[in-house]
Scaffold this active site. Structure first.
Site, PDB file in Angstrom:
ATOM      1  N   GLU A  94       0.758  -1.251  -0.148  1.00 29.63           N
ATOM      2  CA  GLU A  94      -0.015   0.127  -0.070  1.00 29.63           C
ATOM      3  C   GLU A  94       0.831   1.370   0.073  1.00 29.63           C
ATOM      4  OE1 GLU A  94      -2.747   0.576   3.272  1.00 29.63           O
ATOM      5  OE2 GLU A  94      -3.777   2.208   2.653  1.00 29.63           O
ATOM      6  N   LYS A 100      -2.445  -2.172  -3.035  1.00 36.41           N
ATOM      7  CA  LYS A 100      -3.614  -1.225  -2.571  1.00 36.41           C
ATOM      8  C   LYS A 100      -3.240   0.320  -2.859  1.00 36.41           C
ATOM      9  CE  LYS A 100      -5.775  -0.442   1.663  1.00 36.41           C
ATOM     10  NZ  LYS A 100      -6.443  -0.951   2.885  1.00 36.41           N
TER      11      LYS A 100
END
Ligand code: 13P
Length: 340
Positions: free
Chosen positions: A177, A219
């Protein structure tokens, strides 16, 4: 752990029309959200909130995996059942946030580097033994006057890649992420340029650190104008800019992309994900899914307010948001769903 197990888990996380629920707020972040609503900032209140989430009837219809926090993976329902078991019984794969937070980066005013690599191998082994099958690490990139710096992007990208390699060694699928924040007055074009540079650097490092792309999930943020930018593009324009950026930088071997919501309203997050799937789904090499925290939890939290009497209504709101995002994965979300 075989490579095939990692691949199977990663594919399952983004299979069909399901997505991830991030419920891995650190205690300070969770407390901050509670404080705004006058909910007590105690371990018991956090436990009760997480029990409400994991026991939501039908959650597994829309949610493939739930990301827990260190405190939460050890917690239980009032009747003593571990949350990990509750999730697994509902067909939801348990995951775990393993970074220890984004801290001020030396020599880089206004920028952050995410910590948590020291001792990570041991922590991953413990989490795997507790039933986690995937993990999450968040890096934060700020757009501002002269920011982000190359130093910040490179340090965070390398850290993400080293985390991902350790996860795969431990048999956990890494959710990678790198979040370009939406705070600020920057334009959609600036967000697109920064996101592209960040993702390019991240995938370079994932390659250098020998991370198996088939056994990971990306992500990212959506490509958005800053919150205070006067020009706010339409849902379709955001969908176009986001997919254009991802197509340039995300290798086809990656099974899925699960967006963070980043402070967008719940409805906008669903509408933008929906537009991407409506316009591009049939042409993309990877699944476009969700891994939202606020955009799924916030309406339910506002209803709950820490009150036992509001649990059912809050669960209905949570179920509704999960269902809207499931529809968005199919490209079948629309505003009338919000009225049901
Ligand atoms: P939001 O969807 O609230 O941005 O949170 C996603 C997340 O997991 C942040 O690390």
């Amino acid at each position: 752990m075989s490579a095939q197990t990692l691949i199977d888990t990663a594919r399952t996380l983004v299979a069909g029309d399901k997505g991830l629920l991030a419920m891995d707020e650190s205690n300070p972040t969770c407390n901050k959200r509670f404080a705004r609503l006058g909910i007590p900032q105690t371990e018991e209140a956090r436990r009760a909130w997480r029990e409400l989430i994991v026991t939501t009837p039908g959650l597994g219809q829309s949610i493939s995996g739930a990301i827990l926090y260190d405190e939460t993976i050890r917690q239980q329902k009032k009747d003593g059942t571990l949350f990990v078991k509750v999730l697994t019984d509902a067909g939801i794969i348990p995951g775990i946030k393993v970074d220890t937070g984004a801290k001020a980066m030396a020599g880089h005013p206004g920028e952050k580097i995410t910590e948590g690599l020291d001792g990570l191998r041991g922590r991953l082994a413990e989490y795997a033994q507790m039933g986690a099958r995937f993990a999450k690490w968040r890096a934060v990139i700020v757009i501002g006057e002269g920011l982000p710096s190359r130093g910040c992007i490179e340090a965070n990208a390398q850290t993400l890649a080293r985390y991902a390699a350790l996860c795969q060694e431990a048999g956990l699928v890494p959710v990678v992420e790198p979040e370009v924040l939406m705070d600020g007055g920057h334009t959609l074009e600036q967000c697109g340029e920064v996101t592209e540079e960040v993702l390019r650097t991240v995938f370079n490092q994932l390659y250098t650190q020998r991370v198996m792309l088939e056994g990971m999930i990306l992500k990212p943020n959506m490509v958005l104008p800053g919150l205070t930018c006067p020009k706010q593009e339409t849902v379709d324009e955001v969908a176009d800019a986001t997919v254009r950026c991802l197509l340039r930088v995300v290798p086809a071997a990656v099974p899925g992309i699960a967006f963070l919501s980043g402070g967008q309203s719940s409805e906008l997050a669903s509408a933008r994900l929906n537009a991407m799937n409506v316009r591009f789904k049939s042409q993309l090499p990877w699944a476009l899914a969700f891994s939202f925290a606020r955009a799924i939890q916030q309406p339910a939290l506002q209803i709950w307010q820490g009150e036992e009497a509001h649990v059912l209504a809050a669960q209905q709101a949570l179920y509704h948001r999960a269902r809207c995002n499931r529809a968005a994965r199919r490209g079948e979300y629309n505003a009338t769903m919000e009225k049901t």
